[in-house]
Scaffold this motif. Structure first.
Motif, PDB file in Angstrom:
ATOM      1  N   LEU A 109       6.613   8.202   6.589  1.00  0.00           N
ATOM      2  CA  LEU A 109       6.009   9.508   6.852  1.00  0.00           C
ATOM      3  C   LEU A 109       4.493   9.425   6.731  1.00  0.00           C
ATOM      4  N   PHE A 110       4.016   8.685   5.735  1.00  0.00           N
ATOM      5  CA  PHE A 110       2.567   8.502   5.575  1.00  0.00           C
ATOM      6  C   PHE A 110       1.979   7.803   6.803  1.00  0.00           C
ATOM      7  N   PHE A 140       0.834  -1.192   0.000  1.00  0.00           N
ATOM      8  CA  PHE A 140       0.000   0.000   0.000  1.00  0.00           C
ATOM      9  C   PHE A 140       0.875   1.250   0.000  1.00  0.00           C
ATOM     10  N   LYS A 141       0.533   2.220  -0.845  1.00  0.00           N
ATOM     11  CA  LYS A 141       1.270   3.476  -0.922  1.00  0.00           C
ATOM     12  C   LYS A 141       0.333   4.646  -0.658  1.00  0.00           C
ATOM     13  N   GLY A 142       0.838   5.646   0.010  1.00  0.00           N
ATOM     14  CA  GLY A 142       0.083   6.867   0.266  1.00  0.00           C
ATOM     15  C   GLY A 142       1.029   8.042   0.307  1.00  0.00           C
ATOM     16  N   ASN A 143       0.512   9.230   0.124  1.00  0.00           N
ATOM     17  CA  ASN A 143       1.337  10.429   0.099  1.00  0.00           C
ATOM     18  C   ASN A 143       0.853  11.435   1.130  1.00  0.00           C
ATOM     19  N   VAL A 144       1.793  12.060   1.809  1.00  0.00           N
ATOM     20  CA  VAL A 144       1.506  13.157   2.735  1.00  0.00           C
ATOM     21  C   VAL A 144       2.571  14.218   2.523  1.00  0.00           C
ATOM     22  N   SER A 145       2.336  15.401   3.044  1.00  0.00           N
ATOM     23  CA  SER A 145       3.322  16.464   2.912  1.00  0.00           C
ATOM     24  C   SER A 145       4.541  16.147   3.767  1.00  0.00           C
ATOM     25  N   LEU A 146       5.702  16.591   3.306  1.00  0.00           N
ATOM     26  CA  LEU A 146       6.944  16.352   4.026  1.00  0.00           C
ATOM     27  C   LEU A 146       6.896  16.989   5.410  1.00  0.00           C
ATOM     28  N   GLU A 147       6.354  18.177   5.494  1.00  0.00           N
ATOM     29  CA  GLU A 147       6.300  18.891   6.768  1.00  0.00           C
ATOM     30  C   GLU A 147       5.459  18.123   7.793  1.00  0.00           C
ATOM     31  N   ALA A 148       4.287  17.667   7.355  1.00  0.00           N
ATOM     32  CA  ALA A 148       3.407  16.931   8.273  1.00  0.00           C
ATOM     33  C   ALA A 148       4.043  15.603   8.678  1.00  0.00           C
ATOM     34  N   GLY A 149       4.667  14.925   7.729  1.00  0.00           N
ATOM     35  CA  GLY A 149       5.277  13.636   8.020  1.00  0.00           C
ATOM     36  C   GLY A 149       6.406  13.736   9.025  1.00  0.00           C
ATOM     37  N   LEU A 150       7.319  14.699   8.827  1.00  0.00           N
ATOM     38  CA  LEU A 150       8.434  14.860   9.751  1.00  0.00           C
ATOM     39  C   LEU A 150       7.952  15.286  11.132  1.00  0.00           C
ATOM     40  N   HIS A 151       6.907  16.124  11.165  1.00  0.00           N
ATOM     41  CA  HIS A 151       6.370  16.566  12.455  1.00  0.00           C
ATOM     42  C   HIS A 151       5.852  15.375  13.264  1.00  0.00           C
ATOM     43  N   ASP A 152       5.071  14.525  12.629  1.00  0.00           N
ATOM     44  CA  ASP A 152       4.490  13.391  13.351  1.00  0.00           C
ATOM     45  C   ASP A 152       5.522  12.300  13.632  1.00  0.00           C
ATOM     46  N   LEU A 153       6.556  12.200  12.788  1.00  0.00           N
ATOM     47  CA  LEU A 153       7.587  11.188  12.994  1.00  0.00           C
ATOM     48  C   LEU A 153       8.427  11.487  14.237  1.00  0.00           C
ATOM     49  N   GLU A 154       8.542  12.750  14.602  1.00  0.00           N
ATOM     50  CA  GLU A 154       9.396  13.148  15.720  1.00  0.00           C
ATOM     51  C   GLU A 154       8.670  13.173  17.054  1.00  0.00           C
ATOM     52  N   GLN A 155       7.451  12.659  17.079  1.00  0.00           N
ATOM     53  CA  GLN A 155       6.709  12.639  18.336  1.00  0.00           C
ATOM     54  C   GLN A 155       7.313  11.600  19.290  1.00  0.00           C
ATOM     55  N   PRO A 156       7.216  11.840  20.607  1.00  0.00           N
ATOM     56  CA  PRO A 156       7.887  10.946  21.567  1.00  0.00           C
ATOM     57  C   PRO A 156       7.331   9.529  21.607  1.00  0.00           C
ATOM     58  N   ASP A 157       6.082   9.332  21.162  1.00  0.00           N
ATOM     59  CA  ASP A 157       5.514   7.980  21.215  1.00  0.00           C
ATOM     60  C   ASP A 157       5.837   7.161  19.979  1.00  0.00           C
ATOM     61  N   VAL A 158       6.616   7.720  19.047  1.00  0.00           N
ATOM     62  CA  VAL A 158       6.928   7.055  17.772  1.00  0.00           C
ATOM     63  C   VAL A 158       8.333   6.466  17.829  1.00  0.00           C
TER      64      VAL A 158
END
Length: 904
Positions: free
Chosen positions: A512-513, A446-464
């Protein structure tokens, strides 16, 4: 070795310049683990340096010259017949020295060599009678087998060497003609205390004028009356004569034959690159478990023209490659949940495979004796015709399919799947690599696309977190990047114009997605944690989520110190996290259930009383008609006591108008159990039965369930097992009244147990994706057969009767909806104690003498090394017994040789 020996001191001095080469290599390539040079004189130089500790006898026993990487690089494959004199004159210390000499020779043989041992006096005695007239491969299992037989040698009679030599030549000639051996060098090792004649008639008949079989006589004892005859044999047959007077002389004298066998390769100036099978590096992994390695090595020799015909081997240079580095190249996210990669050597032995178990026990350092020669057929044992193995050994490229049975959860559970295998050879190495894809997984992504800004923001969360052993970015090729975490590397790679390291862009985009899509669950979990009524007694401790890209999210509902099982989702819990070779266990099991079904289990690694937990997980697929792969799995960890309390509460509720229950699990006339789809007990009135196999507790009921088809038994095999070896060493019957009515309420109302804390509500957030004896015992390697059990999905409800010596005992079993659980209600009136329990204990496979012999004789397909240097016309065979050796300060020879190894 004497450390003040002039040859040693001189060699250490002139090889010192290698240190700069080692350091420069490491600066260019920080992934290098060990670099080393093993000298033919017996010293070993390595980088980085380590502290060497002597054993209990004050000796550092390591000798690089009997390591496989040294032997394979220094010599060509060989067929060896060892002749041991067991005449009466060999009694006492001489026979002891002879045994040690044979053992030392065996230690110098590798997987590409073949051998046999013949003891002789007035008769010829094969040490292993089963192997009369043939040779066997010198793998660790066969060598250990022969070493065990050496103690059975005893001296008597007179020695007739001529007959023994004739037998040895006959074997080597037949092996050479049939191609069943190494098809390269051949040698006879003669261990004796003397020879009364030269036996030139035997050599003239079998070995002259070609002299293709080298003779290596070892004179045992201090007497030298027959030394001339033995030395003549060596010189006349391109061999080498040695005299061994004491046990301390054995090792160094045995090693001399390697220098002779290496002469043709050295004279040819062939820098043959060799790769070893996998082995565990004990110096690394103090806290990280086993570190499988493969060594790439090549010989180092003198290139002076004036000594060319002497073929002087200086040693072997090599470096180690961690198997983990090879695993990082494999795109795990493309292999699917059950997919894996594996590789084998030209002998069919495993280089890497998720089922390779080199240690006696997880977490211990002790290695199994034959861990480096585990055959592919021993882990992919369903391929009874060896189709896959034969194709890979012969370096073919192709595909193969078969149904397989894969065990999980410490071997207690089994998953039946259909695997498609894809395989090819690895150029420049003796290895072949394969990939196994389980049907239903790994075909679609499965492939999906999200914005780079949103992806990096959510990737850096402490629960990830990202999978530690997956390679999103390669950060180890340069020292300045080694400190970066994978998340930091991803951010630099995606935001820099010219990043100085490589990354898997496709994988990163999907990570990121996944980070964006799963972000709402963090707020949802936080809301649950703040809502006191949802989890008032802190029964649910952890909520977790994992996606197909190795991304995971976790939320603690209690402080870490209060966790019942603190190892879960940590590196200590190897089966519970994303690894280089597997998805988490809770992810894999959920993927094999019907979508929307929760899988409950008690981890077998959980601790003792009051430390147990229950895991519940389910897989997530897209809610559309496309052939969507499973994109994620979610779950919780809850206290076992909390889970059991919920069960007992549900079992006491009924929907009668007056609220009174006709029967419940509190009734003494019945026993209630909650078991999973593999037959393990999650809930029982007797808490000591928790996590036991149901058949061990209720053998008669389990046997009936097997007969009725509610459960099926699957026979499995373990060819890397360990077995213990002892050293020295009736009332009248009353059935349940209408079980389909009076008990059915108990089963259907149990759904309240699931609904009460509403497991689905934990994930129902608005998101794009939904879904004994006193004798001492020791553990020895063995083969075992053992059963696993799995429920039949199509059978939802069953009732049955058991005749216990005239007393009829009734039971009812029904599947609990949307789960892998079954409730079992058993009448408690009859005594069925005489019924044999159904156990999962492994049974050792005992091979009779005939089968043992067949297994020793049987040779699976193997591919011989392409390089072979049995002899050279320019070889100087005059040096065939002198103890003197030359020393060359030739650092210039070593430096380009080692650089060539590193560059390859």
């Amino acid at each position: 070795m004497y450390n003040k020996d002039p040859d040693i001191v001189n060699g250490v001095y002139w090889s010192e310049a290698l240190n700069k080469v080692f350091v420069d290599n490491f600066r260019r390539d920080p992934t290098l683990i060990w670099q080393y040079f093993g000298s033919a004189k017996g010293f070993f130089r390595q980088y980085p340096g380590v502290k060497w500790y002597p054993d209990e006898h004050g000796v550092i026993a390591f000798d690089c010259r009997n390591r496989k990487w040294y032997i394979q690089a220094a010599t060509s494959p060989k067929d060896v017949v060892i002749l041991v004199d067991v005449s009466g004159s060999m009694k006492g210390l001489r026979l002891t020295i002879a045994r040690q000499t044979v053992a030392s020779i065996l230690d110098t043989l590798g997987d590409d060599d073949f051998f046999n041992i013949i003891a002789y006096n007035q008769e010829i005695h094969y040490v292993e009678p089963c192997l009369n007239g043939t040779l066997v491969q010198a793998d660790s299992t066969n060598k250990d087998h022969f070493k065990e037989h050496l103690d059975k040698l005893f001296a008597k009679g007179i020695g007739l060497l001529g007959n023994a030599l004739s037998e040895a030549f006959t074997i080597l000639n037949e092996i050479n003609q049939t191609g069943r051996g190494s098809s390269c060098s051949q040698a006879i090792m003669l261990i004796t205390d003397g020879a009364t004649e030269m036996y030139d008639d035997v050599f003239a008949k079998y070995n002259w004028p070609e002299r293709k079989v080298r003779i290596f006589p070892y004179l045992i004892g201090r007497e030298s009356a027959f030394a001339d005859n033995l030395k003549w044999m060596a010189c006349a047959n391109k061999g080498y004569f040695s005299q061994i007077s004491t046990l301390a002389d054995v090792q160094e004298n045995v090693m001399r034959y390697l220098h002779v066998m290496s002469r043709p390769k050295v004279i040819d100036h062939e820098h043959d690159t060799v790769w070893t099978e996998a082995y565990v590096d004990s110096a690394l992994g103090e806290n990280k478990g086993p570190n499988p390695m493969t060594t790439v090595a090549m010989p180092v020799f003198s290139t002076k023209n004036e000594t060319k015909n002497q073929g002087i081997l200086l040693g072997v240079a090599g470096t180690d490659i961690p198997i983990q580095e090879l695993m990082k190249v494999i795109p795990k996210h493309k292999l699917g949940i059950h997919g894996y990669a594996f590789a084998i050597t030209s002998n069919g032995y495993l280089l890497l495979h998720p089922d390779l178990r080199p240690l006696y026990q997880e977490g211990q350092k002790r290695k199994k004796p034959s861990y480096s020669s585990v055959d592919l057929s021993e882990v992919e044992w369903e391929d009874t015709e060896d189709v896959l193995r034969t194709a890979m050994v012969n370096r073919k490229t192709g595909t193969f399919s078969m149904e397989v049975k894969r065990t999980v959860d410490k071997g207690k559970r089994v998953l039946t799947m259909h695997n498609d295998y894809y395989y090819t050879d690895i150029k420049g190495t003796p290895f072949s690599v394969g990939v196994a894809l389980s049907r239903g997984h790994g075909k679609y992504f499965f492939k999906g696309n999200v914005s780079l800004e949103a992806g990096l923001h959510d990737l850096e969360q402490p629960d990830v977190a990202l999978a530690d052993e997956w390679t999103y970015c390669t950060t180890e090729e340069h020292h300045e990047h080694r400190h970066l975490t994978q998340v930091q590397a991803i951010k630099i790679y995606m935001t820099s114009r010219k990043p100085h390291f490589k990354c898997d862009r496709e994988l990163i985009q999907q990570v990121l997605f996944d980070a964006v899509v799963t972000a709402p669950v963090e707020a949802y979990w936080t809301g649950l944690a703040l809502n006191k009524s949802e989890n008032s007694d802190k029964g649910v401790e952890i909520a977790f989520l994992g996606t197909r890209t190795g991304l995971s999210r976790t939320n603690l509902f209690v402080v870490p110190e209060q966790l019942t099982n603190r190892d879960f989702l940590t590196a200590e819990d190897k089966e519970g996290v994303f690894n280089a070779d597997h998805f988490p266990l809770w992810y894999k099991r959920a993927a094999e259930q019907v979508p929307g079904t929760f899988v409950y289990s008690i981890p077998f690694s959980s601790g003792g009383e009051n430390k147990s937990v229950v895991l519940a997980s389910t897989a997530i697929q897209l809610l559309d008609d496309r052939k969507s792969p499973i994109v994620a799995a979610v779950g919780i960890q809850m206290k076992l006591e909390f889970f059991q309390r919920k069960f007992w509460t549900a079992s006491r509720q009924c929907n009668a108008l007056d609220g009174k229950c006709t029967i419940s699990c509190d009734n003494e006339d019945i026993k209630c159990y909650l078991i999973d789809n593999n037959g393990f007990i999650l809930v029982s009135e007797d808490t000591s039965q928790t996590n036991l196999f149901f058949g061990k507790v209720e053998g008669a009921v389990m046997n009936k369930l097997l007969l009725m088809g509610s459960f099926k038994k699957i026979n499995l095999y373990d060819y890397q097992a360990l077995c213990k070896e002892y050293a020295g060493s009736s009332d009248s019957a009353r059935t349940l009244l209408d079980p389909f009515t009076t008990v059915k309420w108990l089963l259907t109302e149990l759904v309240i147990f699931l609904l009460e804390f509403n497991l689905y509500s934990w994930w129902n957030c608005d998101s794009t994706v939904k879904a004994q004896r006193s004798q001492r015992t020791m553990m020895v390697p063995c083969d075992t057969e053992y059963p696993a059990f799995v429920s039949e999905r199509t059978i939802k409800e069953t009732t049955g009767n058991i005749d216990c010596n005239g007393c009829i005992r009734t039971f009812v079993i029904q599947q609990i909806p949307s789960s892998n659980l079954f409730m079992v209600v058993v009448e408690n009136k009859c005594d069925c104690g005489s019924a044999l329990p159904v156990t999962m204990e492994p049974i050792e496979i005992i091979y009779n003498e005939s089968l043992k012999c067949d297994r020793l004789k049987f040779q699976k397909d193997r591919r011989r090394p392409q390089s072979c240097h049995p002899f050279h016309p320019e070889e100087n065979a005059v040096e065939c017994g002198s103890a003197n050796a030359l020393s060359f300060p030739l650092v210039a020879i070593l430096i380009p040789a080692l650089s060539l190894v590193i560059s390859r």
